[in-house]
Design an enzyme around this catalytic site. Sequence first.
Site, mmCIF file in Angstrom:
data_model
loop_
_atom_site.group_PDB
_atom_site.id
_atom_site.type_symbol
_atom_site.label_atom_id
_atom_site.label_comp_id
_atom_site.label_asym_id
_atom_site.label_seq_id
_atom_site.Cartn_x
_atom_site.Cartn_y
_atom_site.Cartn_z
ATOM 1 N N ASP A 55 -9.286 71.351 -10.172
ATOM 2 C CA ASP A 55 -10.657 71.801 -10.392
ATOM 3 C C ASP A 55 -11.458 70.688 -11.074
ATOM 4 O OD1 ASP A 55 -12.804 73.538 -10.250
ATOM 5 O OD2 ASP A 55 -12.389 74.445 -12.191
ATOM 6 N N HIS A 109 -14.309 81.683 -4.548
ATOM 7 C CA HIS A 109 -14.272 81.712 -6.011
ATOM 8 C C HIS A 109 -14.561 83.155 -6.390
ATOM 9 C CE1 HIS A 109 -15.322 80.767 -10.193
ATOM 10 N NE2 HIS A 109 -16.429 81.446 -10.011
ATOM 11 N N GLY A 111 -17.074 73.066 -16.617
ATOM 12 C CA GLY A 111 -16.110 72.290 -15.856
ATOM 13 C C GLY A 111 -15.506 71.143 -16.629
ATOM 14 N N ASN A 131 -20.764 71.555 -3.410
ATOM 15 C CA ASN A 131 -21.830 71.719 -4.408
ATOM 16 C C ASN A 131 -22.420 70.382 -4.818
ATOM 17 O OD1 ASN A 131 -19.443 73.699 -4.773
ATOM 18 N ND2 ASN A 131 -21.260 74.855 -5.364
#
Lengths: 428, 313
Positions: free
Chosen positions: A310, A185, A329, A100
Amino acid sequence: MKKQYFINVNIIDPHNSINENGGLIIGEDGLIEAIGKKVNSNNIPSREKVIDLNGKYIFPGLVDMRVFAGEPGYEYKENFRTLSNAALAGGVTSVVTMPNTDPIIDNVSIVDFLKRRGRDKSKINVFPSAALTKNIEGTTMTEFGLLQSRGIIGFTDGVKTIQNTRLMSRIMNSAKDLGTLIMQHAEDYDLSKNGMINSGIIATKLGLSGIPAVAERIIIERDLTLLENIKCRYHISQISAAKSVEIIEERKNKVKFTTGVSINNLSLNENDIGDFRTFLKLSPPLRTEEDRIALVQGLKDETIDVIVSDHKPEDEEQKRLTFAQASTGASGIETLLSLSLELYHNGSVKLETIIKALTSNPAKILKIDKGNLSVGNEADFCIVDIDKPWVVKKDKLISKSKNTSIEDKKLQGKVTNTFVKGEELFKL
Amino acid sequence: MATKTNKAIKISQKHLLGIQDLSINDVNLILDEAKTFIKLNQSKNKRLNILNGKTQINLFFEPSTRTQSSFELAGKRLGADVMSMNMANSAVKKGETLIDTAMTLNAMHPDIIVIRHQDSGACNLLSQKVNCAVLNAGDGSREHPTQALLDALTIINRKKKIEGLRVAICGDITHSRVARSNIYLLNMLGAEVNIIAPSNLMPKEIEKFGVNTFTDMKKGLKDCDIVMMLRLQNERMTSSFLSSNREYYEYYGLTPDKLAHAKDDALIMHPGPMNRGIEIDTKLADDINRSVIKEQVELGVAVRMACLKIFCE
């Protein structure tokens, strides 16, 4: 490089079933020469300089399967150099980077660029993943075979989920043909639409739209059902709910797949969001304490295979907004190990199980010869003072972005030295 | 800085962000103060100078008619300099964040900022960044404290008390900040609260707030003293929360036959604006014996005057 001798250290290497006090010898070539209880001061030549670690621990360098690197496109959040330094401070020596970025990692030429940057700027081992679909739009498959041949380790849309079931079955078929690893995901978008935190009392109280646990479950059940007929390498990136653990436990007897969990979901729950703390806006969201306990139990009985950080660096501007506007995040690669050790210190999970989920299990899923201390292998490892108390302060974090989910948290256990290919690249 | 007056009881909070943060003493302080303004608002000379020299900024990021005009009037009647900013035409459009807007306004030394924002928690964020008091005029689906306070004042005005009353709140509870603030306040003041909504508009785990939930409106209205209707927002139809206005009216619209299940002297309330013929029968809305909707608006000014006065001090 000089030959290095470490003695009087507790070595845990789940890959080789080593869990004992002993020593470690690193050759001049940066490879492991000898390891274990047979290495002690009696069988090392007296002229050599020996480092007595006084009962500290040595673990294989951690393998973190879910890291957002920032390059290309988001260098202001994190670049390979800052990421490496942050990783090394946390004992992480290998990472899988998410696709990403801007542009998205979905074609061969961008992979070549990425590999070059990773090699030139990074001090740790970078294993890039690529997108499952072009521009992570969830419509057209990327070139799994060609990308793999250029060094892509696995495929995922990262923060996104394949919604179309037909496309998912085709992706699985291609993955089966090409031996490709799929990392999903799990989130049904129709059910999670506009959602920001776990659906429940906290969401109701804060007036925020919720993401129900069933949004995760539907995708997991769908994919595992497809997997019954299409046997490919399939990994659920992260789970967050008790019900997901239950389903995974039940399906593990039928089909072969693996599961990850974020350290955030193992350590925090929705109550930590408090008064709109945007640093705890995460995906998957933090859920209830019952969910957290179920995840810890899942790790303990090895229903869950992998712990990931993560690590998603976000600059403060993206977090100093209302909860709805703030980005999702948390930065976490530096605190991954210390926060995981909390589960050992509070008696929830055995140390060896935790280290396995951070080293040999991810390496096995990725089919890489990392996360172990085998003789003849590159000496990637960390030395840990397992009882050392410290407090997380965002300003002291090495990562370029300071969006930690555990500001001011008191932790026990800290990496004091990290080695890659026998070279000490971090020292506390 | 505001000069401190000697008051026996003082408000426990610096800001009015939500009913959740208030103690029962705080609530009584505001309601008692508001009562003193009711008469004033009905008299010929409505102007006081309590807030002379004070600056009040109204920051409305969402369209609002009654709340914004109510706050504006309240400030003016107390003598404050009131500035209402239409945020639709502001620097926000140019990409300025809420925090930067807050810093800019803060530099102008206001004494109080009234904020309405589409995001839950926006007022909390603002309050962390400015030196003056912040009054929440509605944030997302979270809270609308002055609405709950004016509702309480209206009930007390008619029923003399709140303790022991049974209050039904009916409509789109999931997206309603009015419902949340009212639940907190009515619970605090000792009322029994019935929540009535179709499952699609009932928030998760709302029963943990200490309320009774009903999907059958007639059952939920049984023996109620107060019936609070909420506005149904049209966009809920397009996203399939409901099938149609017609069906909603059939099952959740307040009609005389449904109202018959409540007490004979039950009062009808609505925070406005109303959708006549969708959530409420138009005759009931105008029934002067049952509906106190206009009184809510009137007392709204008094409650906001009280809040401005108390939080400016």
